[in-house]
Design an enzyme around this catalytic site. Sequence first.
Site, mmCIF file in Angstrom:
data_model
loop_
_atom_site.group_PDB
_atom_site.id
_atom_site.type_symbol
_atom_site.label_atom_id
_atom_site.label_comp_id
_atom_site.label_asym_id
_atom_site.label_seq_id
_atom_site.Cartn_x
_atom_site.Cartn_y
_atom_site.Cartn_z
ATOM 1 N N GLY A 102 2.470 2.313 10.741
ATOM 2 C CA GLY A 102 3.429 3.407 10.607
ATOM 3 C C GLY A 102 4.141 3.766 11.899
ATOM 4 O O GLY A 102 4.787 4.804 11.997
ATOM 5 N N HIS A 133 -9.448 1.429 4.874
ATOM 6 C CA HIS A 133 -8.158 1.628 5.544
ATOM 7 C C HIS A 133 -8.343 2.614 6.708
ATOM 8 O O HIS A 133 -9.116 3.555 6.608
ATOM 9 C CB HIS A 133 -7.114 2.155 4.548
ATOM 10 C CG HIS A 133 -5.731 2.133 5.130
ATOM 11 N ND1 HIS A 133 -5.277 3.120 5.971
ATOM 12 C CD2 HIS A 133 -4.735 1.218 5.037
ATOM 13 C CE1 HIS A 133 -4.043 2.817 6.358
ATOM 14 N NE2 HIS A 133 -3.693 1.674 5.806
ATOM 15 N N SER A 188 3.376 -2.104 10.309
ATOM 16 C CA SER A 188 4.831 -2.191 10.508
ATOM 17 C C SER A 188 5.421 -3.548 10.123
ATOM 18 O O SER A 188 6.322 -4.058 10.795
ATOM 19 C CB SER A 188 5.202 -1.817 11.950
ATOM 20 O OG SER A 188 4.803 -0.483 12.223
ATOM 21 N N LYS A 218 0.142 4.344 -0.367
ATOM 22 C CA LYS A 218 -0.438 5.580 0.175
ATOM 23 C C LYS A 218 -0.163 6.735 -0.803
ATOM 24 O O LYS A 218 -0.149 6.517 -2.001
ATOM 25 C CB LYS A 218 0.089 5.847 1.584
ATOM 26 C CG LYS A 218 -0.040 4.584 2.453
ATOM 27 C CD LYS A 218 0.191 4.802 3.903
ATOM 28 C CE LYS A 218 -0.021 3.459 4.629
ATOM 29 N NZ LYS A 218 0.051 3.577 6.075
ATOM 30 N N GLU A 227 -6.642 5.021 7.737
ATOM 31 C CA GLU A 227 -6.407 6.431 7.406
ATOM 32 C C GLU A 227 -7.645 7.041 6.736
ATOM 33 O O GLU A 227 -7.944 8.215 6.913
ATOM 34 C CB GLU A 227 -5.160 6.563 6.514
ATOM 35 C CG GLU A 227 -3.889 6.390 7.345
ATOM 36 C CD GLU A 227 -2.729 5.754 6.600
ATOM 37 O OE1 GLU A 227 -2.704 5.773 5.357
ATOM 38 O OE2 GLU A 227 -1.826 5.223 7.286
ATOM 39 N N GLU A 241 -5.566 -4.785 10.578
ATOM 40 C CA GLU A 241 -4.536 -3.770 10.782
ATOM 41 C C GLU A 241 -4.801 -3.012 12.080
ATOM 42 O O GLU A 241 -5.562 -2.036 12.080
ATOM 43 C CB GLU A 241 -4.536 -2.783 9.612
ATOM 44 C CG GLU A 241 -4.208 -3.410 8.283
ATOM 45 C CD GLU A 241 -3.585 -2.390 7.355
ATOM 46 O OE1 GLU A 241 -2.434 -2.587 6.941
ATOM 47 O OE2 GLU A 241 -4.234 -1.364 7.061
ATOM 48 N N ASN A 266 0.861 -1.183 0.000
ATOM 49 C CA ASN A 266 0.000 0.000 0.000
ATOM 50 C C ASN A 266 0.898 1.233 0.000
ATOM 51 O O ASN A 266 1.488 1.580 1.013
ATOM 52 C CB ASN A 266 -0.889 -0.035 1.260
ATOM 53 C CG ASN A 266 -1.675 1.250 1.441
ATOM 54 O OD1 ASN A 266 -1.804 2.055 0.517
ATOM 55 N ND2 ASN A 266 -2.207 1.460 2.643
#
Length: 256
Positions: free
Chosen positions: A176, A98, A216, A12, A100, A170, A10
Amino acid sequence: MSRTPLIVGNWKMFKTIAETTDFCRGLKEETTGLDEKQVGVAVAPPFTALSAAAQALRGSLISVAAQDVFWAETGAYTGEVSPKMLADAGCRFAIIGHSERRQYFHETDDSVNKKAAALIKEGLIPILCLGETLADRQGGSTFAVVERETREGLKGLSVRDPGKLVVAYEPVWAIGTGQTATPNQAQEVQAFIRKLVAEILSPPMAQGVRILYGGSVKPENIVELMTMNDVDGALVGGASLDVKSFSRIVSGSISR
Ligand code: PGA
């Protein structure tokens, strides 16, 4: 275990068209010799570079994924992209839900569910992301949150082929942050998700659906994660931006 590992990068909001083409050529080289019975691989560039990625990856085992989609077929929805448009650009998968997008762009369980249904209808494979925040985990509500997101996300989907759906667990606190969930933490939640899939969809779907871990993931921890029964691959952010590190994750996933 009949589930083939799947590794998805991904990206991003990173990489131009030229950078995408370079990366894809490099990845194609690094993965020569692998076949799709061993591992599935996909990259998810920004919308602007999807078709360049599809072109550069033609004839390889690597597929293209979008990072989002809108559920309508066409219409007055400024800024949105439909499942058919993604298929037209060469996508096989689309990431939906996701964290985010949930956090910054008002994505809800209901919109994720509509997106999943629209993708399936178009023959694209949703990668449905879900996972608890740090506050959820510390407050003891990990399983309640994961159950709600799984039930709402998969509600009413008409999918019988387990190859046509992917779920990605996730934990938001692991994305991250460099703080990967332990293999046991991932296993515990992913086994729980698989049980829910059996109830919501069907036991054969649960048996065959691939449940990825994300948060991660690096070349250094993929092998250990993949030793877990219910970890069928990874959704990789940061470490997917470099050809070498992403390729090492792909090869590490085959070891199980
Ligand atoms: P990360 O991101 O690997 O950089 O933690 C994972 C993701 O957001 O899918």
